[in-house]
Design a protein around this motif. Sequence first.
Motif, PDB file in Angstrom:
ATOM      1  N   UNK A 104       0.848  -1.193   0.000  1.00 38.59           N
ATOM      2  CA  UNK A 104       0.000   0.000   0.000  1.00 38.59           C
ATOM      3  C   UNK A 104       0.884   1.244   0.000  1.00 38.59           C
ATOM      4  N   UNK A 105       0.851   1.987  -1.105  1.00 44.65           N
ATOM      5  CA  UNK A 105       1.592   3.232  -1.316  1.00 44.65           C
ATOM      6  C   UNK A 105       3.104   3.005  -1.391  1.00 44.65           C
ATOM      7  N   UNK A 106       3.760   3.973  -2.079  1.00 47.97           N
ATOM      8  CA  UNK A 106       5.166   3.775  -2.422  1.00 47.97           C
ATOM      9  C   UNK A 106       6.076   4.920  -2.009  1.00 47.97           C
ATOM     10  N   UNK A 107       5.523   5.969  -1.403  1.00 39.56           N
ATOM     11  CA  UNK A 107       6.315   7.164  -1.132  1.00 39.56           C
ATOM     12  C   UNK A 107       6.893   7.700  -2.447  1.00 39.56           C
ATOM     13  N   UNK A 108       8.044   8.313  -2.385  1.00 42.56           N
ATOM     14  CA  UNK A 108       8.633   8.961  -3.552  1.00 42.56           C
ATOM     15  C   UNK A 108      10.147   9.015  -3.377  1.00 42.56           C
ATOM     16  N   UNK A 109      10.853   9.337  -4.449  1.00 40.40           N
ATOM     17  CA  UNK A 109      12.292   9.566  -4.325  1.00 40.40           C
ATOM     18  C   UNK A 109      12.532  10.783  -3.445  1.00 40.40           C
ATOM     19  N   UNK A 110      13.575  10.776  -2.638  1.00 33.48           N
ATOM     20  CA  UNK A 110      14.728   9.879  -2.640  1.00 33.48           C
ATOM     21  C   UNK A 110      14.635   8.718  -1.641  1.00 33.48           C
ATOM     22  N   UNK A 111      13.427   8.191  -1.398  1.00 35.85           N
ATOM     23  CA  UNK A 111      13.254   7.196  -0.337  1.00 35.85           C
ATOM     24  C   UNK A 111      12.998   5.780  -0.850  1.00 35.85           C
ATOM     25  N   UNK A 112      13.079   5.564  -2.164  1.00 35.55           N
ATOM     26  CA  UNK A 112      12.723   4.243  -2.686  1.00 35.55           C
ATOM     27  C   UNK A 112      13.792   3.208  -2.363  1.00 35.55           C
ATOM     28  N   UNK A 113      15.050   3.624  -2.361  1.00 37.11           N
ATOM     29  CA  UNK A 113      16.106   2.707  -1.938  1.00 37.11           C
ATOM     30  C   UNK A 113      15.902   2.251  -0.507  1.00 37.11           C
ATOM     31  N   UNK A 114      15.448   3.176   0.354  1.00 35.50           N
ATOM     32  CA  UNK A 114      15.147   2.833   1.749  1.00 35.50           C
ATOM     33  C   UNK A 114      14.038   1.791   1.815  1.00 35.50           C
ATOM     34  N   UNK A 115      12.980   1.971   1.030  1.00 35.83           N
ATOM     35  CA  UNK A 115      11.868   1.018   1.040  1.00 35.83           C
ATOM     36  C   UNK A 115      12.330  -0.353   0.567  1.00 35.83           C
ATOM     37  N   UNK A 116      13.123  -0.391  -0.496  1.00 38.34           N
ATOM     38  CA  UNK A 116      13.638  -1.667  -0.997  1.00 38.34           C
ATOM     39  C   UNK A 116      14.462  -2.375   0.076  1.00 38.34           C
ATOM     40  N   UNK A 117      15.297  -1.602   0.753  1.00 36.22           N
ATOM     41  CA  UNK A 117      16.122  -2.165   1.833  1.00 36.22           C
ATOM     42  C   UNK A 117      15.255  -2.650   2.992  1.00 36.22           C
ATOM     43  N   UNK A 118      14.221  -1.857   3.330  1.00 38.98           N
ATOM     44  CA  UNK A 118      13.348  -2.218   4.453  1.00 38.98           C
ATOM     45  C   UNK A 118      12.546  -3.486   4.169  1.00 38.98           C
ATOM     46  N   UNK A 119      12.122  -3.662   2.925  1.00 34.39           N
ATOM     47  CA  UNK A 119      11.393  -4.886   2.568  1.00 34.39           C
ATOM     48  C   UNK A 119      12.269  -6.106   2.840  1.00 34.39           C
ATOM     49  N   UNK A 120      13.520  -6.004   2.468  1.00 33.01           N
ATOM     50  CA  UNK A 120      14.443  -7.120   2.706  1.00 33.01           C
ATOM     51  C   UNK A 120      14.742  -7.282   4.200  1.00 33.01           C
ATOM     52  N   UNK A 121      14.846  -6.170   4.917  1.00 34.91           N
ATOM     53  CA  UNK A 121      15.170  -6.230   6.352  1.00 34.91           C
ATOM     54  C   UNK A 121      14.132  -7.007   7.145  1.00 34.91           C
ATOM     55  N   UNK A 122      12.850  -6.886   6.768  1.00 29.79           N
ATOM     56  CA  UNK A 122      11.807  -7.602   7.516  1.00 29.79           C
ATOM     57  C   UNK A 122      11.659  -9.044   7.035  1.00 29.79           C
ATOM     58  N   UNK A 123      12.529  -9.445   6.100  1.00 35.60           N
ATOM     59  CA  UNK A 123      12.564 -10.843   5.684  1.00 35.60           C
ATOM     60  C   UNK A 123      11.634 -11.206   4.555  1.00 35.60           C
ATOM     61  N   UNK A 124      11.141 -10.207   3.814  1.00 38.25           N
ATOM     62  CA  UNK A 124      10.224 -10.486   2.710  1.00 38.25           C
ATOM     63  C   UNK A 124      10.979 -10.554   1.392  1.00 38.25           C
ATOM     64  N   UNK A 125      10.499 -11.416   0.509  1.00 41.80           N
ATOM     65  CA  UNK A 125      11.034 -11.508  -0.847  1.00 41.80           C
ATOM     66  C   UNK A 125      10.283 -10.493  -1.706  1.00 41.80           C
ATOM     67  N   UNK A 126      10.973  -9.507  -2.264  1.00 45.95           N
ATOM     68  CA  UNK A 126      10.280  -8.488  -3.072  1.00 45.95           C
ATOM     69  C   UNK A 126       9.434  -9.091  -4.193  1.00 45.95           C
ATOM     70  N   UNK A 127       9.861 -10.199  -4.765  1.00 42.33           N
ATOM     71  CA  UNK A 127       9.126 -10.786  -5.883  1.00 42.33           C
ATOM     72  C   UNK A 127       7.819 -11.435  -5.443  1.00 42.33           C
ATOM     73  N   UNK A 128       7.600 -11.550  -4.130  1.00 40.74           N
ATOM     74  CA  UNK A 128       6.327 -12.072  -3.623  1.00 40.74           C
ATOM     75  C   UNK A 128       5.246 -10.993  -3.571  1.00 40.74           C
ATOM     76  N   UNK A 129       5.630  -9.744  -3.787  1.00 41.47           N
ATOM     77  CA  UNK A 129       4.641  -8.660  -3.807  1.00 41.47           C
ATOM     78  C   UNK A 129       3.936  -8.690  -5.158  1.00 41.47           C
ATOM     79  N   UNK A 130       2.625  -8.916  -5.134  1.00 41.93           N
ATOM     80  CA  UNK A 130       1.847  -9.091  -6.362  1.00 41.93           C
ATOM     81  C   UNK A 130       1.104  -7.824  -6.791  1.00 41.93           C
ATOM     82  N   UNK A 131       0.761  -6.976  -5.818  1.00 39.53           N
ATOM     83  CA  UNK A 131       0.022  -5.748  -6.115  1.00 39.53           C
ATOM     84  C   UNK A 131       0.632  -4.584  -5.342  1.00 39.53           C
ATOM     85  N   UNK A 132       0.696  -3.425  -5.999  1.00 35.73           N
ATOM     86  CA  UNK A 132       1.054  -2.165  -5.354  1.00 35.73           C
ATOM     87  C   UNK A 132      -0.150  -1.245  -5.518  1.00 35.73           C
ATOM     88  N   UNK A 133      -0.830  -0.941  -4.418  1.00 35.50           N
ATOM     89  CA  UNK A 133      -2.053  -0.132  -4.478  1.00 35.50           C
ATOM     90  C   UNK A 133      -1.703   1.319  -4.134  1.00 35.50           C
TER      91      UNK A 133
END
Length: 331
Positions: A104-133
Amino acid sequence: MRKFWVLTASCLVAASAIGSAALAQNAEAEAAAAKASAAAAAARAKAQVSPNDPLEKICRIGPRSRETEIQRIEPFKVFDNLYHVGPCYVTSWVLTTPQGHIMFDTSQEPFIGLIEENIRKVGLNPRDIKYIVVNHGHTDHFGGAKRLQEFTGARVVATPQDWKMIEDTAGKPNNRDNGKPTDAPKRDMEVREGDRLDLGDQHLIIHTAPGHTPGNLFIEGLVLRDGAQTYRGIWGGGGLGAPGLAGAEQGVKNAEKLNAVKGVQVYVQTHAWQEPNGYPGGGVHERAKKLANRKAGDPHPFVDPATWEARATRQLETAKRVLAEEQAKAK
């Protein structure tokens, strides 16, 4: 046959006239909403805050809200199947299921690298995300969608009206990234009032609430898990209509629609701090602190049906007051 074609031509002329009038009205409403949004953003940047205010307020309004470093926060788990992975001022959530995840939601640059890193930090596989609302077509909500779609392979979901906003914003200066051009995703999946998004054990119902933007939305039906306990959540808070009488009328409809959603126990906010005075009982980061210190047997700090009910009721009362004011002006 001849009569059919004459009637059809007449209908087309009438439809064209009606369509032109509707487009003009929509354009005026969009322009008014954009002007109001810009004024609100300027007011937020100039707002007075105290060093004793909670972080979520300092990073949302006031001079420090424009600083990049204050937005860089660690991710955290709120429920067994809900993670906050975004920056401080605007939220980005991942709702997990065994069959894939919903962002749910994506924020904006310059914070997308942070979001990508945070997804991995909580142990999630980014490719398992099927929808971005995308909640609505402002850059702080969709600005990372293109890059995160490439990162995850997910479908990007928005209303048709706000897909147009997203497309119109492409290439314009990003107000948080030193004016660099905004990167927008190509139009992907469109949703409308009453549509459902089903994935795994999540069966979400989408509602539109035009006003803040032409296609602003909120979603009911989130099932949030805390051990053996489950709670009902809502993402997004509806919102008042656009300026003017028509906008005020729509604002009442939005609020009535929001109040028709019953049994909400968890408000999944789109911003960490709720304007104008904060969400009673604490916003996202205040409640996250309480969650980090929660002891066995303590209530979950994000589960707060009474505060949500009061907020929904207050929104309807405010919408009716605004409508009465606009009706008085129109007399």
